[in-house]
Motif scaffolding. Sequence first.
Motif, PDB file in Angstrom:
ATOM      1  N   ILE A 153      16.904  32.165  10.565  1.00  0.00           N
ATOM      2  CA  ILE A 153      16.972  32.852  11.549  1.00  0.00           C
ATOM      3  C   ILE A 153      18.006  33.731  12.362  1.00  0.00           C
ATOM      4  CG2 ILE A 153      15.793  32.924  14.114  1.00  0.00           C
ATOM      5  CD1 ILE A 153      13.662  30.507  12.460  1.00  0.00           C
ATOM      6  N   GLU A 154      19.214  32.563  12.936  1.00  0.00           N
ATOM      7  CA  GLU A 154      20.580  32.728  13.446  1.00  0.00           C
ATOM      8  C   GLU A 154      20.864  33.873  12.221  1.00  0.00           C
ATOM      9  OE1 GLU A 154      24.934  30.507  13.153  1.00  0.00           O
ATOM     10  OE2 GLU A 154      23.128  29.351  14.327  1.00  0.00           O
ATOM     11  N   LEU A 155      21.171  33.909  11.341  1.00  0.00           N
ATOM     12  CA  LEU A 155      22.193  35.196  10.872  1.00  0.00           C
ATOM     13  C   LEU A 155      20.907  36.841  11.025  1.00  0.00           C
ATOM     14  CD1 LEU A 155      23.747  33.237   8.310  1.00  0.00           C
ATOM     15  CD2 LEU A 155      25.070  33.810  10.221  1.00  0.00           C
ATOM     16  N   ALA A 156      19.560  36.660  10.650  1.00  0.00           N
ATOM     17  CA  ALA A 156      18.786  37.511  10.971  1.00  0.00           C
ATOM     18  C   ALA A 156      18.972  38.292  12.116  1.00  0.00           C
ATOM     19  CB  ALA A 156      17.283  37.190   9.877  1.00  0.00           C
ATOM     20  N   GLN A 157      18.819  37.342  12.518  1.00  0.00           N
ATOM     21  CA  GLN A 157      19.162  38.045  14.269  1.00  0.00           C
ATOM     22  C   GLN A 157      20.432  39.221  14.898  1.00  0.00           C
ATOM     23  OE1 GLN A 157      18.047  34.845  16.402  1.00  0.00           O
ATOM     24  NE2 GLN A 157      15.976  35.311  17.149  1.00  0.00           N
ATOM     25  N   LYS A 158      21.035  38.659  13.939  1.00  0.00           N
ATOM     26  CA  LYS A 158      22.696  38.833  14.179  1.00  0.00           C
ATOM     27  C   LYS A 158      23.143  39.879  13.677  1.00  0.00           C
ATOM     28  CE  LYS A 158      27.120  37.737  12.491  1.00  0.00           C
ATOM     29  NZ  LYS A 158      28.161  37.380  11.600  1.00  0.00           N
ATOM     30  N   HIS A 159      22.614  40.144  12.534  1.00  0.00           N
ATOM     31  CA  HIS A 159      22.689  40.864  11.414  1.00  0.00           C
ATOM     32  C   HIS A 159      21.165  42.688  11.734  1.00  0.00           C
ATOM     33  CE1 HIS A 159      26.306  40.481   8.845  1.00  0.00           C
ATOM     34  NE2 HIS A 159      25.418  39.175   9.123  1.00  0.00           N
ATOM     35  N   HIS A 160      20.507  41.939  12.887  1.00  0.00           N
ATOM     36  CA  HIS A 160      19.891  43.208  13.340  1.00  0.00           C
ATOM     37  C   HIS A 160      18.345  42.841  12.087  1.00  0.00           C
ATOM     38  CE1 HIS A 160      21.857  43.571  17.205  1.00  0.00           C
ATOM     39  NE2 HIS A 160      22.941  43.826  15.975  1.00  0.00           N
ATOM     40  N   LEU A 161      18.535  41.943  11.692  1.00  0.00           N
ATOM     41  CA  LEU A 161      16.897  42.578  10.386  1.00  0.00           C
ATOM     42  C   LEU A 161      15.662  41.370  11.164  1.00  0.00           C
ATOM     43  CD1 LEU A 161      19.247  41.390   7.473  1.00  0.00           C
ATOM     44  CD2 LEU A 161      18.913  43.149   8.090  1.00  0.00           C
ATOM     45  N   PRO A 162      14.633  41.912  10.580  1.00  0.00           N
ATOM     46  CA  PRO A 162      13.672  41.731  10.409  1.00  0.00           C
ATOM     47  C   PRO A 162      13.161  40.089   9.782  1.00  0.00           C
ATOM     48  CG  PRO A 162      13.132  43.406   9.146  1.00  0.00           C
ATOM     49  CD  PRO A 162      14.692  42.985   8.998  1.00  0.00           C
ATOM     50  N   VAL A 163      12.851  39.531  10.796  1.00  0.00           N
ATOM     51  CA  VAL A 163      12.017  37.760  10.241  1.00  0.00           C
ATOM     52  C   VAL A 163      10.853  37.776   9.960  1.00  0.00           C
ATOM     53  CG1 VAL A 163      12.247  34.805  11.003  1.00  0.00           C
ATOM     54  CG2 VAL A 163      14.314  36.927  11.680  1.00  0.00           C
ATOM     55  N   LEU A 164      10.820  37.691   9.088  1.00  0.00           N
ATOM     56  CA  LEU A 164       8.978  37.834   8.361  1.00  0.00           C
ATOM     57  C   LEU A 164       8.810  36.227   8.676  1.00  0.00           C
ATOM     58  CD1 LEU A 164       9.676  39.697   5.430  1.00  0.00           C
ATOM     59  CD2 LEU A 164       9.130  40.271   8.299  1.00  0.00           C
ATOM     60  N   LEU A 165       7.888  35.741   9.135  1.00  0.00           N
ATOM     61  CA  LEU A 165       7.263  34.796   9.224  1.00  0.00           C
ATOM     62  C   LEU A 165       5.574  33.924   8.305  1.00  0.00           C
ATOM     63  CD1 LEU A 165       7.069  34.074  13.073  1.00  0.00           C
ATOM     64  CD2 LEU A 165       9.026  33.595  11.215  1.00  0.00           C
ATOM     65  N   ILE A 166       5.947  33.406   7.044  1.00  0.00           N
ATOM     66  CA  ILE A 166       4.841  33.859   6.015  1.00  0.00           C
ATOM     67  C   ILE A 166       4.041  32.998   5.465  1.00  0.00           C
ATOM     68  CG2 ILE A 166       7.047  35.152   4.556  1.00  0.00           C
ATOM     69  CD1 ILE A 166       7.567  33.154   3.102  1.00  0.00           C
ATOM     70  N   ASP A 167       4.600  31.704   6.490  1.00  0.00           N
ATOM     71  CA  ASP A 167       4.116  29.939   6.600  1.00  0.00           C
ATOM     72  C   ASP A 167       2.501  30.420   6.950  1.00  0.00           C
ATOM     73  OD1 ASP A 167       3.389  27.826   5.443  1.00  0.00           O
ATOM     74  OD2 ASP A 167       5.034  26.606   5.634  1.00  0.00           O
ATOM     75  N   ARG A 168       1.523  29.570   6.656  1.00  0.00           N
ATOM     76  CA  ARG A 168       0.854  29.501   7.388  1.00  0.00           C
ATOM     77  C   ARG A 168       0.410  28.587   9.053  1.00  0.00           C
ATOM     78  NH1 ARG A 168      -4.801  26.858   4.025  1.00  0.00           N
ATOM     79  NH2 ARG A 168      -3.030  25.176   4.188  1.00  0.00           N
ATOM     80  N   GLU A 169      -0.226  28.741   9.427  1.00  0.00           N
ATOM     81  CA  GLU A 169       0.203  28.166  11.360  1.00  0.00           C
ATOM     82  C   GLU A 169       0.071  26.378  10.177  1.00  0.00           C
ATOM     83  OE1 GLU A 169       0.410  27.714  13.810  1.00  0.00           O
ATOM     84  OE2 GLU A 169       1.176  30.231  14.232  1.00  0.00           O
ATOM     85  N   ILE A 170       0.206  25.536  10.702  1.00  0.00           N
ATOM     86  CA  ILE A 170       0.208  23.742  10.305  1.00  0.00           C
ATOM     87  C   ILE A 170      -1.400  23.910  11.087  1.00  0.00           C
ATOM     88  CG2 ILE A 170       1.858  23.528  12.738  1.00  0.00           C
ATOM     89  CD1 ILE A 170       2.724  20.895  11.794  1.00  0.00           C
ATOM     90  N   GLY A 171      -1.250  24.082  12.709  1.00  0.00           N
ATOM     91  CA  GLY A 171      -3.043  23.324  12.721  1.00  0.00           C
ATOM     92  C   GLY A 171      -3.224  23.977  11.601  1.00  0.00           C
ATOM     93  N   THR A 172      -3.951  24.756  11.756  1.00  0.00           N
ATOM     94  CA  THR A 172      -4.670  25.519   9.944  1.00  0.00           C
ATOM     95  C   THR A 172      -5.051  24.518   8.690  1.00  0.00           C
ATOM     96  OG1 THR A 172      -4.562  27.590  11.033  1.00  0.00           O
ATOM     97  CG2 THR A 172      -5.740  27.159   9.156  1.00  0.00           C
ATOM     98  N   THR A 173      -3.180  24.165   8.731  1.00  0.00           N
ATOM     99  CA  THR A 173      -3.049  23.560   7.489  1.00  0.00           C
ATOM    100  C   THR A 173      -3.483  22.184   7.852  1.00  0.00           C
ATOM    101  OG1 THR A 173      -1.146  24.765   6.944  1.00  0.00           O
ATOM    102  CG2 THR A 173      -1.147  22.596   6.158  1.00  0.00           C
ATOM    103  N   LEU A 174      -3.285  21.376   8.968  1.00  0.00           N
ATOM    104  CA  LEU A 174      -3.725  19.521   9.068  1.00  0.00           C
ATOM    105  C   LEU A 174      -5.026  20.129   9.060  1.00  0.00           C
ATOM    106  CD1 LEU A 174      -1.308  19.581  11.936  1.00  0.00           C
ATOM    107  CD2 LEU A 174      -0.665  18.415   9.113  1.00  0.00           C
ATOM    108  N   LYS A 175      -5.907  21.179   9.667  1.00  0.00           N
ATOM    109  CA  LYS A 175      -6.581  20.632   9.553  1.00  0.00           C
ATOM    110  C   LYS A 175      -7.630  21.152   8.579  1.00  0.00           C
ATOM    111  CE  LYS A 175      -8.151  22.029  14.181  1.00  0.00           C
ATOM    112  NZ  LYS A 175      -9.035  23.601  15.246  1.00  0.00           N
ATOM    113  N   ARG A 176      -7.125  22.177   7.219  1.00  0.00           N
ATOM    114  CA  ARG A 176      -7.696  21.914   6.228  1.00  0.00           C
ATOM    115  C   ARG A 176      -7.616  21.135   5.374  1.00  0.00           C
ATOM    116  NH1 ARG A 176      -9.264  27.248   4.607  1.00  0.00           N
ATOM    117  NH2 ARG A 176      -9.137  27.160   2.467  1.00  0.00           N
TER     118      ARG A 176
END
Length: 400
Positions: A112-135
């Motif tokens: 995240i830190e380096l992506a922001q430094k180089h002005h690159l988009p950060v893609l959040l690809i994991d499922r919400e932890i709350g949904t994972t815990l409920k499932r």
Amino acid sequence: MSDTQSQEPIEELSIRDSKLTLLGTAHVSKTSADMVEKLIESNEYDAIAVELCPSRYNAILSSDSLAKMNLMDVIRSGKASMVIANLAMGAYQQRLAEQFGIEPGAEQRKAIELAQKHHLPVLLIDREIGTTLKRTASNLSWWKRWTLFTGLLLSLISREEVEEEEIEKLKEGDMLETTFAEFAHDREDLFVPLIDERDAYMAARLTQEVEEKGHEDILAVVGAGHLKGISRKLEEGINEPARLISELNALPEPSRWPKIIPWFIVALVFIGFGIGFYRSPELGWQLVWSWVLINGTLSAAGAALAGAHPLTVITAFVAAPITSLNPTIGAGMVTAAAELWLRKPTVKDFEQLRHDTTHWTGWWKNRVSRTLLVFLFSTLGSAAGTYIAGFQIAGKLAGS
């Protein structure tokens, strides 16, 4: 403990006409963080994907996110147990950091830190932890679910060191899976929601990002335990990523039994009172006082165990016998409200919450976590009192 010197696993794939580099990392390895830095600094990528969901991403960016929490809203909405579980998991991970001098998730922070430094988009690809815990919870029997939650709670007061074997599992696998594996006896029940579903979810999210945003060269930083699964899902092809994401985000239908059983128990208790008074007023009042004393005492004991204010303990004794006859209001909700009124948490309590809960004594020192314990322990005491008093009422009626 020294970091592994072997090369971090990397796979290069194609999604449509775009290039995807999957970097398999160890969540507790400085080597992985160094590899992330090396790849991003090569300036070959136009987007960086990380194994994070929005809530975990925000927690990394906003260290004061817990300070913004409305505690009473959390309790009223039934999310207190989820907050306790999340804090317990955080405490376990902090034990790793303190014992082995490591920082779980350092490679994600570095990405995240380096992506922001180089002005690159950060893609959040994991499922919400709350949904994972409920499932995950819905995939377990009620007994294993209870064992899992109580195991997390027992970890709060555990002073045992984390074994080296668990660290090696973290280097091979997934933080969520390994955290739960310490408390769950059957990992098969955990594999589908914690690993397989998330492999499919992350593959779908990567495909979706390529289709919708047109990224041409993505670096995806994921746990080594997800590398093969994501690769396999992508090689098989995902034709409708949005539909798959929607399916994997769907929450399981709640069972009706947990809502019906409390009302059934209340009906039996009132029937028992009725039978007792029908036989004799003396027997009827004996049954009522048994209900009040057992339910109130156990709930008050739970509040006292959590370190509640003396007036909160008295509130638990008075409220539990009444709330147990009205399943829409729990004893814990009343005792938590009383504790909040008597000992209102300060801004510092919220700011220190994550730090204080890394050690078991901090749970009783911090007013936020202590209120959560008051809610939990008084609820458990009242629940135990309901069943014990119910059996005693049935026994007295049978013996009269």
